[in-house]
Design an enzyme around this catalytic site. Sequence first.
Site, PDB file in Angstrom:
ATOM      1  N   GLU A 114       0.296  -9.680  -0.756  1.00  0.00           N
ATOM      2  CA  GLU A 114      -1.116 -10.089  -0.806  1.00  0.00           C
ATOM      3  C   GLU A 114      -1.618 -10.180  -2.235  1.00  0.00           C
ATOM      4  O   GLU A 114      -2.470 -11.008  -2.561  1.00  0.00           O
ATOM      5  CB  GLU A 114      -1.953  -9.109   0.027  1.00  0.00           C
ATOM      6  CG  GLU A 114      -1.635  -9.214   1.525  1.00  0.00           C
ATOM      7  CD  GLU A 114      -2.292  -8.129   2.351  1.00  0.00           C
ATOM      8  OE1 GLU A 114      -1.971  -6.939   2.154  1.00  0.00           O
ATOM      9  OE2 GLU A 114      -3.126  -8.465   3.208  1.00  0.00           O
ATOM     10  N   GLY A 165       0.820  -5.329   0.892  1.00  0.00           N
ATOM     11  CA  GLY A 165      -0.189  -5.527  -0.156  1.00  0.00           C
ATOM     12  C   GLY A 165       0.405  -6.129  -1.411  1.00  0.00           C
ATOM     13  O   GLY A 165      -0.300  -6.789  -2.188  1.00  0.00           O
ATOM     14  N   GLU A 220       3.324  -5.222   7.910  1.00  0.00           N
ATOM     15  CA  GLU A 220       2.265  -4.364   8.428  1.00  0.00           C
ATOM     16  C   GLU A 220       2.293  -4.158   9.936  1.00  0.00           C
ATOM     17  O   GLU A 220       2.068  -3.057  10.428  1.00  0.00           O
ATOM     18  CB  GLU A 220       0.883  -4.910   8.034  1.00  0.00           C
ATOM     19  CG  GLU A 220       0.527  -4.731   6.572  1.00  0.00           C
ATOM     20  CD  GLU A 220       0.987  -5.853   5.687  1.00  0.00           C
ATOM     21  OE1 GLU A 220       1.884  -6.617   6.102  1.00  0.00           O
ATOM     22  OE2 GLU A 220       0.475  -5.956   4.561  1.00  0.00           O
ATOM     23  N   ALA A 234       0.852  -1.203   0.000  1.00  0.00           N
ATOM     24  CA  ALA A 234       0.000   0.000   0.000  1.00  0.00           C
ATOM     25  C   ALA A 234       0.884   1.248   0.000  1.00  0.00           C
ATOM     26  O   ALA A 234       1.956   1.277   0.606  1.00  0.00           O
ATOM     27  CB  ALA A 234      -0.919  -0.016   1.208  1.00  0.00           C
TER      28      ALA A 234
HETATM   29  C1  LIG Z   1      -2.191   7.369   9.028  1.00  0.00           C
HETATM   30  C2  LIG Z   1      -3.070   6.332   9.666  1.00  0.00           C
HETATM   31  C3  LIG Z   1      -3.008   5.018   8.908  1.00  0.00           C
HETATM   32  C4  LIG Z   1      -4.107   4.897   7.909  1.00  0.00           C
HETATM   33  C5  LIG Z   1      -4.046   3.538   7.279  1.00  0.00           C
HETATM   34  C6  LIG Z   1      -5.068   3.350   6.223  1.00  0.00           C
HETATM   35  C7  LIG Z   1      -5.001   1.927   5.720  1.00  0.00           C
HETATM   36  C8  LIG Z   1      -5.866   1.679   4.552  1.00  0.00           C
HETATM   37  C9  LIG Z   1      -5.834   0.298   3.964  1.00  0.00           C
HETATM   38  C10 LIG Z   1      -4.637  -0.571   4.212  1.00  0.00           C
HETATM   39  C11 LIG Z   1      -5.020  -2.020   4.141  1.00  0.00           C
HETATM   40  C12 LIG Z   1      -3.825  -2.927   4.301  1.00  0.00           C
HETATM   41  C13 LIG Z   1      -3.075  -3.073   2.987  1.00  0.00           C
HETATM   42  C14 LIG Z   1      -1.727  -3.739   3.211  1.00  0.00           C
HETATM   43  O1  LIG Z   1      -1.895  -4.991   3.869  1.00  0.00           O
HETATM   44  C15 LIG Z   1      -0.888  -2.837   4.057  1.00  0.00           C
HETATM   45  C16 LIG Z   1       0.403  -2.479   3.407  1.00  0.00           C
HETATM   46  O2  LIG Z   1       0.755  -2.883   2.330  1.00  0.00           O
HETATM   47  S1  LIG Z   1       1.344  -1.390   4.360  1.00  0.00           S
HETATM   48  C17 LIG Z   1       2.810  -1.148   3.345  1.00  0.00           C
HETATM   49  C18 LIG Z   1       3.732  -2.290   3.512  1.00  0.00           C
HETATM   50  N1  LIG Z   1       4.993  -2.030   2.817  1.00  0.00           N
HETATM   51  C19 LIG Z   1       6.076  -1.554   3.436  1.00  0.00           C
HETATM   52  O3  LIG Z   1       6.069  -1.315   4.628  1.00  0.00           O
HETATM   53  C20 LIG Z   1       7.307  -1.360   2.578  1.00  0.00           C
HETATM   54  C21 LIG Z   1       7.811   0.054   2.724  1.00  0.00           C
HETATM   55  N2  LIG Z   1       9.008   0.270   1.895  1.00  0.00           N
HETATM   56  C22 LIG Z   1      10.235  -0.191   2.269  1.00  0.00           C
HETATM   57  O4  LIG Z   1      10.414  -0.875   3.251  1.00  0.00           O
HETATM   58  C23 LIG Z   1      11.373   0.168   1.360  1.00  0.00           C
HETATM   59  O5  LIG Z   1      10.998   1.299   0.620  1.00  0.00           O
HETATM   60  C24 LIG Z   1      11.725  -0.965   0.348  1.00  0.00           C
HETATM   61  C25 LIG Z   1      10.501  -1.398  -0.413  1.00  0.00           C
HETATM   62  C26 LIG Z   1      12.348  -2.114   1.122  1.00  0.00           C
HETATM   63  C27 LIG Z   1      12.746  -0.406  -0.662  1.00  0.00           C
HETATM   64  O6  LIG Z   1      13.836   0.132   0.042  1.00  0.00           O
HETATM   65  P1  LIG Z   1      14.973   0.914  -0.758  1.00  0.00           P
HETATM   66  O7  LIG Z   1      15.388   0.125  -1.938  1.00  0.00           O
HETATM   67  O8  LIG Z   1      15.972   1.356   0.250  1.00  0.00           O
HETATM   68  O9  LIG Z   1      14.249   2.194  -1.370  1.00  0.00           O
HETATM   69  P2  LIG Z   1      13.542   3.390  -0.582  1.00  0.00           P
HETATM   70  O10 LIG Z   1      13.058   2.961   0.774  1.00  0.00           O
HETATM   71  O11 LIG Z   1      14.415   4.596  -0.684  1.00  0.00           O
HETATM   72  O12 LIG Z   1      12.249   3.598  -1.489  1.00  0.00           O
HETATM   73  C28 LIG Z   1      12.371   4.205  -2.759  1.00  0.00           C
HETATM   74  C29 LIG Z   1      11.217   5.177  -2.863  1.00  0.00           C
HETATM   75  O13 LIG Z   1       9.985   4.393  -2.869  1.00  0.00           O
HETATM   76  C30 LIG Z   1       9.162   4.863  -1.820  1.00  0.00           C
HETATM   77  N3  LIG Z   1       8.373   3.759  -1.281  1.00  0.00           N
HETATM   78  C31 LIG Z   1       8.800   2.524  -1.014  1.00  0.00           C
HETATM   79  N4  LIG Z   1       7.802   1.767  -0.506  1.00  0.00           N
HETATM   80  C32 LIG Z   1       6.703   2.571  -0.465  1.00  0.00           C
HETATM   81  C33 LIG Z   1       5.336   2.379  -0.043  1.00  0.00           C
HETATM   82  N5  LIG Z   1       4.892   1.214   0.403  1.00  0.00           N
HETATM   83  N6  LIG Z   1       4.504   3.449  -0.134  1.00  0.00           N
HETATM   84  C34 LIG Z   1       4.944   4.639  -0.616  1.00  0.00           C
HETATM   85  N7  LIG Z   1       6.220   4.887  -1.052  1.00  0.00           N
HETATM   86  C35 LIG Z   1       7.076   3.839  -0.948  1.00  0.00           C
HETATM   87  C36 LIG Z   1      10.110   5.414  -0.780  1.00  0.00           C
HETATM   88  O14 LIG Z   1       9.433   6.287   0.087  1.00  0.00           O
HETATM   89  C37 LIG Z   1      11.133   6.096  -1.658  1.00  0.00           C
HETATM   90  O15 LIG Z   1      10.563   7.304  -2.128  1.00  0.00           O
HETATM   91  P3  LIG Z   1      11.435   8.642  -2.101  1.00  0.00           P
HETATM   92  O16 LIG Z   1      11.923   8.792  -0.663  1.00  0.00           O
HETATM   93  O17 LIG Z   1      12.561   8.360  -3.070  1.00  0.00           O
HETATM   94  O18 LIG Z   1      10.473   9.692  -2.541  1.00  0.00           O
END
Ligand SMILES: CCCCCCCCCCCCC[C@H](O)CC(=O)SCCNC(=O)CCNC(=O)[C@H](O)C(C)(C)COP(=O)(O)OP(=O)(O)OC[C@H]1O[C@@H](n2cnc3c(N)ncnc32)[C@H](O)[C@@H]1OP(=O)(O)O
Length: 269
Positions: free
Chosen positions: A115, A112, A135, A67
């Site tokens: 998923e 996600g 998550e 997400a």
């Molecule tokens: C505020 C109250 C909360 C409200 C919640 C509402 C919820 C609604 C519905 C949700 C339902 C659940 C859905 C799902 O089950 C939940 C999820 O999927 S939560 C997300 C889970 N994913 C993560 O936690 C991964 C996060 N990312 C990372 O760990 C790392 O980025 C990486 C993927 C390991 C890559 O690492 P690196 O190679 O070092 O690269 P960077 O970290 O520098 O990332 C590059 C660039 O991409 C951006 N980015 C990466 N992942 C995300 C992401 N998930 N969302 C948005 N952006 C992402 C990162 O920020 C970098 O951007 P930049 O800094 O260059 O602009």
Amino acid sequence: MTAAPVEVTRPSARVALVRIARPDVRNALNQAVLQGLEQAIRAAANEPEVRAIVLTGSGTQAFSAGADLGELAGIDARAAQRTLQSGQRTMRLIEASPVPVIAAVNGLALGGGFELVLACSFAVLADSAQLGLPEAGLGLIPGYGGTQRLSRRVGVPVAIHLMITGEWITAARAYELGLTPVPPAPVGEVVDVAVRLGERIATRGPAAVAAILFASRHGLEGSLATGLELEAGYAAIAIASEEAREGVAAFLDKRSAVFADVDRPVDLR
Ligand SMILES: CCCCCCCCCCCCC[C@H](O)CC(=O)SCCNC(=O)CCNC(=O)[C@H](O)C(C)(C)COP(=O)(O)OP(=O)(O)OC[C@H]1O[C@@H](n2cnc3c(N)ncnc32)[C@H](O)[C@@H]1OP(=O)(O)O
């Protein structure tokens, strides 16, 4: 003009290729991607000559990082609920498609993104791919079906371990766990391997393929539907929580989350 977040091509007459096109944010799933996936899968599945759909991410670093946390950070409770339901609907559409969807996992599949893989009927993993459900570290739960679909693939103990620890698994480990019967492939070949699998599926009776997909899920259907409802309820609690606000803010601030102690667990009545 911003590029479409989901691209559809036809690598062969019988196979459609759907690609998430947001490499700059590791193919994170924002609302535009979820809606684009829903439209692309629905359209491809409704083309009589299409017998299989391959789903992949752009670039070689990520299939999808889950997400879009940037989009989630600023949304209100109503929008959060809409996002939750939109993602669940897209996953359900993929899972219920009479035309099998094959995930070509070209890199990280997190949250996600993992998923999304679990909603697909087939998966081909790049040997460099890693999969995880982070998550809980964000104060969230896998809200796009992960709490139900992962345990049905690898068993409850492994699923609980991965969801609570947030540990990633390699493609080789995912293959060992039975996440897919297809051995990992070099990242440069993963889409081709998936397309070839689609072409093999295309030689089978399309009605028989659809019937097998429906019948094989039927046994799980009741419990899956109940389980998904339960997950949706807990996800709704999580997304409105202070924990989730802190978890998502911490990610965006590039710092570790600090979660307050809870005075009691989630009401388990
Ligand atoms: C505020 C109250 C909360 C409200 C919640 C509402 C919820 C609604 C519905 C949700 C339902 C659940 C859905 C799902 O089950 C939940 C999820 O999927 S939560 C997300 C889970 N994913 C993560 O936690 C991964 C996060 N990312 C990372 O760990 C790392 O980025 C990486 C993927 C390991 C890559 O690492 P690196 O190679 O070092 O690269 P960077 O970290 O520098 O990332 C590059 C660039 O991409 C951006 N980015 C990466 N992942 C995300 C992401 N998930 N969302 C948005 N952006 C992402 C990162 O920020 C970098 O951007 P930049 O800094 O260059 O602009």
